[in-house]
Design a protein around this motif. Sequence first.
Motif, mmCIF file in Angstrom:
data_model
loop_
_atom_site.group_PDB
_atom_site.id
_atom_site.type_symbol
_atom_site.label_atom_id
_atom_site.label_comp_id
_atom_site.label_asym_id
_atom_site.label_seq_id
_atom_site.Cartn_x
_atom_site.Cartn_y
_atom_site.Cartn_z
ATOM 1 N N ARG A 55 0.804 -1.218 0.000
ATOM 2 C CA ARG A 55 0.000 0.000 0.000
ATOM 3 C C ARG A 55 0.838 1.270 0.000
ATOM 4 N N ILE A 56 2.145 1.139 0.053
ATOM 5 C CA ILE A 56 3.023 2.306 0.148
ATOM 6 C C ILE A 56 4.028 2.277 -0.990
ATOM 7 N N ALA A 57 4.249 3.445 -1.609
ATOM 8 C CA ALA A 57 5.240 3.536 -2.681
ATOM 9 C C ALA A 57 6.616 3.175 -2.131
ATOM 10 N N SER A 58 7.304 2.286 -2.819
ATOM 11 C CA SER A 58 8.586 1.783 -2.341
ATOM 12 C C SER A 58 9.611 1.794 -3.455
ATOM 13 N N ALA A 59 10.872 1.790 -3.061
ATOM 14 C CA ALA A 59 11.961 1.687 -4.030
ATOM 15 C C ALA A 59 13.203 1.179 -3.297
ATOM 16 N N VAL A 60 14.093 0.537 -4.055
ATOM 17 C CA VAL A 60 15.252 -0.134 -3.455
ATOM 18 C C VAL A 60 16.514 0.206 -4.227
ATOM 19 N N LEU A 61 17.606 0.452 -3.490
ATOM 20 C CA LEU A 61 18.951 0.493 -4.069
ATOM 21 C C LEU A 61 19.616 -0.845 -3.802
ATOM 22 N N PHE A 62 20.187 -1.435 -4.837
ATOM 23 C CA PHE A 62 20.921 -2.690 -4.651
ATOM 24 C C PHE A 62 22.381 -2.445 -4.991
ATOM 25 N N PHE A 63 23.228 -2.451 -3.957
ATOM 26 C CA PHE A 63 24.664 -2.250 -4.149
ATOM 27 C C PHE A 63 25.321 -3.589 -4.459
ATOM 28 N N GLY A 64 25.882 -3.666 -5.651
ATOM 29 C CA GLY A 64 26.502 -4.908 -6.071
ATOM 30 C C GLY A 64 27.914 -5.091 -5.531
ATOM 31 N N ALA A 65 28.390 -6.313 -5.643
ATOM 32 C CA ALA A 65 29.758 -6.681 -5.272
ATOM 33 C C ALA A 65 30.008 -8.070 -5.838
ATOM 34 N N LYS A 66 31.245 -8.453 -5.910
ATOM 35 C CA LYS A 66 31.560 -9.781 -6.413
ATOM 36 C C LYS A 66 30.936 -10.838 -5.511
ATOM 37 N N ASP A 67 30.216 -11.793 -6.115
ATOM 38 C CA ASP A 67 29.550 -12.892 -5.417
ATOM 39 C C ASP A 67 28.475 -12.415 -4.437
ATOM 40 N N SER A 88 30.145 -0.437 -8.731
ATOM 41 C CA SER A 88 31.204 0.525 -8.416
ATOM 42 C C SER A 88 31.541 1.363 -9.642
ATOM 43 N N ARG A 89 31.689 0.695 -10.801
ATOM 44 C CA ARG A 89 31.918 1.355 -12.073
ATOM 45 C C ARG A 89 31.145 0.590 -13.150
ATOM 46 N N TYR A 90 30.860 1.239 -14.272
ATOM 47 C CA TYR A 90 30.096 0.573 -15.321
ATOM 48 C C TYR A 90 30.826 -0.649 -15.869
ATOM 49 N N SER A 91 32.130 -0.616 -15.846
ATOM 50 C CA SER A 91 32.902 -1.754 -16.358
ATOM 51 C C SER A 91 32.763 -2.986 -15.465
ATOM 52 N N GLN A 92 32.209 -2.804 -14.253
ATOM 53 C CA GLN A 92 32.095 -3.914 -13.298
ATOM 54 C C GLN A 92 30.673 -4.466 -13.165
ATOM 55 N N VAL A 93 29.757 -3.979 -14.005
ATOM 56 C CA VAL A 93 28.361 -4.430 -13.880
ATOM 57 C C VAL A 93 28.259 -5.939 -13.999
ATOM 58 N N HIS A 94 28.927 -6.535 -15.001
ATOM 59 C CA HIS A 94 28.803 -7.983 -15.216
ATOM 60 C C HIS A 94 29.434 -8.790 -14.087
ATOM 61 N N VAL A 95 30.279 -8.161 -13.288
ATOM 62 C CA VAL A 95 30.942 -8.844 -12.172
ATOM 63 C C VAL A 95 30.161 -8.661 -10.870
ATOM 64 N N GLU A 96 29.621 -7.451 -10.657
ATOM 65 C CA GLU A 96 29.058 -7.094 -9.346
ATOM 66 C C GLU A 96 27.532 -7.184 -9.263
ATOM 67 N N ILE A 97 26.838 -7.160 -10.384
ATOM 68 C CA ILE A 97 25.376 -7.133 -10.354
ATOM 69 C C ILE A 97 24.829 -8.531 -10.656
ATOM 70 N N LEU A 107 23.292 2.197 -12.274
ATOM 71 C CA LEU A 107 24.107 3.367 -11.960
ATOM 72 C C LEU A 107 25.467 2.903 -11.455
ATOM 73 N N ALA A 108 26.456 3.779 -11.593
ATOM 74 C CA ALA A 108 27.811 3.473 -11.115
ATOM 75 C C ALA A 108 28.170 4.469 -10.014
ATOM 76 N N PHE A 109 28.440 3.947 -8.837
ATOM 77 C CA PHE A 109 28.672 4.792 -7.669
ATOM 78 C C PHE A 109 29.816 5.772 -7.893
ATOM 79 N N GLU A 110 30.921 5.302 -8.440
ATOM 80 C CA GLU A 110 32.095 6.159 -8.598
ATOM 81 C C GLU A 110 31.938 7.148 -9.744
ATOM 82 N N GLU A 111 31.187 6.787 -10.770
ATOM 83 C CA GLU A 111 31.080 7.626 -11.958
ATOM 84 C C GLU A 111 29.876 8.570 -11.919
ATOM 85 N N ASP A 112 28.747 8.098 -11.401
ATOM 86 C CA ASP A 112 27.558 8.957 -11.342
ATOM 87 C C ASP A 112 27.537 9.840 -10.102
ATOM 88 N N GLY A 113 28.155 9.373 -9.027
ATOM 89 C CA GLY A 113 28.165 10.154 -7.797
ATOM 90 C C GLY A 113 27.026 9.794 -6.874
#
Length: 381
Positions: A55-67, A88-97, A107-113
Motif C-alpha cells: 500500500r506504500i510507494a517503495s523503491a530499493v537500491l541494490f549495491f553490487g559486489a563480487k559474489d 562501483s563502475r560501469y565496467s564492473q556491472v557484469h561482475v558485481e550485479i 548506476l555506477a557509484f564512482e562515476e555517477d556520484g
Amino acid sequence: MVTALYELAIMGSPSDDQIREVELHLSEGLKAFGLTLGKEVAWATRGNNFKPSRRIASAVLFFGAKDVSDSGLKSILNEGIPVIPVASRYSQVHVEIPEILRALNCLAFEEDGIQRVATALLECAGLLPRQRRVFISYRRNESREAALQLFDDLSARHFDVFLDTHGVGPAEDFQAMLWHRLCDSDVLVMLDTPNYFESRWSSAEFGRALAKGISVLRVGWPNSEASARISTASRLDLCDSDIDSGTRRLTDEVIGRICFQIEALRSQSHAVRGLSLFSRISQGLAQIGGNVSGVGEHKAVFAHLPDGKTVIIYPTVGVPTSVTLHEALNRSPDSSVAVVYDEVGLHPDWLNHLSWLGAHIQVGRYVKANEVAWAMADWEG
C-alpha cells in the motif's frame, strides 16, 4: 507513531560509508518536502529481508559486489517495486550485479556520484519525477557558446534540456512553446551575463520562473554585477579562469558544479510547487464547505465534499499528460479521481487537448488549480 508514506531500502553489499552518504543526501532531499527519513519515509539498511507494504510507494537500491547474494530480489521484483542496481563502475556491472538485475538500467557509484544515486531512489519512489528537466536562459550575443555547451553536457547526463535554438520546431508559436516548456521544467539555469536583464525575453523567463515557483540557478559571469532581482536564486559565481577566453566555453569543473547544484535544486522546486498546489486545493475545497481528509502515497489528496462524496486528487507539477491520468486511475481504480494542475503558461493547444481528453474519459477528470472550487461544487463520479 508517524505513519510512513514511502518505504526505501538498501540491499546487496553497501559499505558503511556508502550507507551514511546515501542517508545524508536522502535526508537533504526529503527536507524540502517536510519529510523525515526514518519517520514519514521508512528506511531499511542491509535490507535483504526487506518486505515492503503493497500500500506504500517503495523503491530499493541494490549495491553490487563480487559474489553478492540476490536473496529477496525475486519477490520484490514480482511485486513491481523499482530496484536500482548500483555497481562501483560501469565496467564492473557484469561482475558485481546479479543476473536477475542485469536487464535493468544501472548506476555506477564512482562515476555517477552519490547524489545521483540518492535522487534516482527518490524518483523511483515517486517523490521526484523521472524526467530531469532544465531550462537554459541566456542572451545569445553574450553566452551562446556556453549555452550550447550546457545543452550538450547536460543532455549527456540524461537531463531533458530546453534551449530555444533546439526546442521549438518550424512553424510553431515560438513564445507559446517557450512558456510551455518553462512550465514543465524543474530548474531554470540563467547565464547571468552583464546585459542579461536588458533583454525583454531573458528578463521575462527569469520572472516567470519565479512566478511558477521554479527554482533558479544563477550562473554569474565574471564582472557581472548581481541584480537585486536574483535575491531568491541559488548562485554560482564564475571567475575569469572558469571560461576559456578563446572558445568562451566553461571548464569541465564548472559543468560538474552546475550539475551538482541542479540536482540539489530539483527537490526544492518540486516541493515548493507541490505545496502551492496543495494549498490551492485546500482553499478551493474550503470555499464550498469541503475539506482535505488526508494525504496518501504518490501525493494523493483525499478530498471530502459537502455532499459526502470523496474524491482522490493527484496534484501534478508541470504539464499533465494522458499518462498522468492513466497512472492516477490505476492507483485508485475504485475511486473518483481528479488530476489538478496549474494551467498558467501552458500552450493553448495543450489545454484544448486536455479538455478533449477529459470529455472522453468519464472515470477521471483534469481540473485546473484555479477551478477546484468550481469543479468540485458539482462533482459527478
